[in-house]
Design a protein around this motif. Structure first.
Motif, PDB file in Angstrom:
ATOM      1  N   ASN A  29       0.855  -1.181   0.000  1.00 42.84           N
ATOM      2  CA  ASN A  29       0.000   0.000   0.000  1.00 42.84           C
ATOM      3  C   ASN A  29       0.898   1.241   0.000  1.00 42.84           C
ATOM      4  OD1 ASN A  29      -1.956   1.907   0.480  1.00 42.84           O
ATOM      5  ND2 ASN A  29      -2.909   0.785   2.166  1.00 42.84           N
ATOM      6  N   PRO A  30       0.533   2.313  -0.718  1.00 40.61           N
ATOM      7  CA  PRO A  30       1.377   3.521  -0.702  1.00 40.61           C
ATOM      8  C   PRO A  30       1.601   4.102   0.687  1.00 40.61           C
ATOM      9  CG  PRO A  30      -0.254   3.669  -2.452  1.00 40.61           C
ATOM     10  CD  PRO A  30      -0.574   2.430  -1.655  1.00 40.61           C
ATOM     11  N   GLN A  31       0.726   3.833   1.629  1.00 43.18           N
ATOM     12  CA  GLN A  31       0.904   4.339   2.992  1.00 43.18           C
ATOM     13  C   GLN A  31       2.010   3.593   3.736  1.00 43.18           C
ATOM     14  OE1 GLN A  31      -2.956   3.961   4.732  1.00 43.18           O
ATOM     15  NE2 GLN A  31      -3.732   5.840   3.784  1.00 43.18           N
ATOM     16  N   MET A  32       2.446   2.461   3.195  1.00 45.03           N
ATOM     17  CA  MET A  32       3.484   1.658   3.844  1.00 45.03           C
ATOM     18  C   MET A  32       4.876   1.946   3.300  1.00 45.03           C
ATOM     19  SD  MET A  32       1.730  -2.002   4.170  1.00 45.03           S
ATOM     20  CE  MET A  32       0.010  -2.157   4.481  1.00 45.03           C
ATOM     21  N   GLU A  33       5.035   2.975   2.511  1.00 45.10           N
ATOM     22  CA  GLU A  33       6.327   3.319   1.935  1.00 45.10           C
ATOM     23  C   GLU A  33       7.401   3.600   2.988  1.00 45.10           C
ATOM     24  OE1 GLU A  33       7.528   3.188  -1.130  1.00 45.10           O
ATOM     25  OE2 GLU A  33       5.642   2.309  -1.787  1.00 45.10           O
ATOM     26  N   ARG A  40       8.771  -4.695   7.311  1.00 37.56           N
ATOM     27  CA  ARG A  40       7.867  -5.390   6.388  1.00 37.56           C
ATOM     28  C   ARG A  40       7.901  -6.900   6.619  1.00 37.56           C
ATOM     29  NH1 ARG A  40       7.674  -2.323   0.628  1.00 37.56           N
ATOM     30  NH2 ARG A  40       7.577  -0.231   1.477  1.00 37.56           N
TER      31      ARG A  40
END
Length: 89
Positions: A29-33, A40
């Motif tokens: 998800n882009p929020q997990m960048e 991770r």
């Protein structure tokens, strides 16, 4: 008890591990960048364990309800008739 001590939890753990890898590593998800690599991997492991525990708990509840309905209520259970195989010539 046979559900808990079988290959079912191992299979569910592997499915959770694959799902966690896809969710956190392959297509994040882009929020997990901002998450680092070790974070991770930890999230993948926790996802796999949580998935396994929840699915095994669901299977235990389903098995309990199945046994309850077939033994106390009197509903028919699943019946499988297997015909013997003929030997190949």
């Amino acid at each position: 008890m046979s559900i808990l001590i079988s290959s079912i939890p191992a299979v569910l753990f592997l499915l959770g591990l694959l799902g966690g890898l896809v969710t956190f590593v392959v297509l994040p998800n882009p929020q997990m960048e901002p998450m680092g690599g070790m974070t991770r991997l930890m999230a993948t492991g926790l996802f796999a364990v949580l998935y396994m525990v929840l699915m095994v708990a669901l299977l235990v509840v389903v098995a309990f309800l199945y046994n309850l309905f077939t033994q106390t209520v009197g509903l028919r259970g699943i019946r499988v008739d297997i015909e013997p195989m003929e030997e190949a010539e």
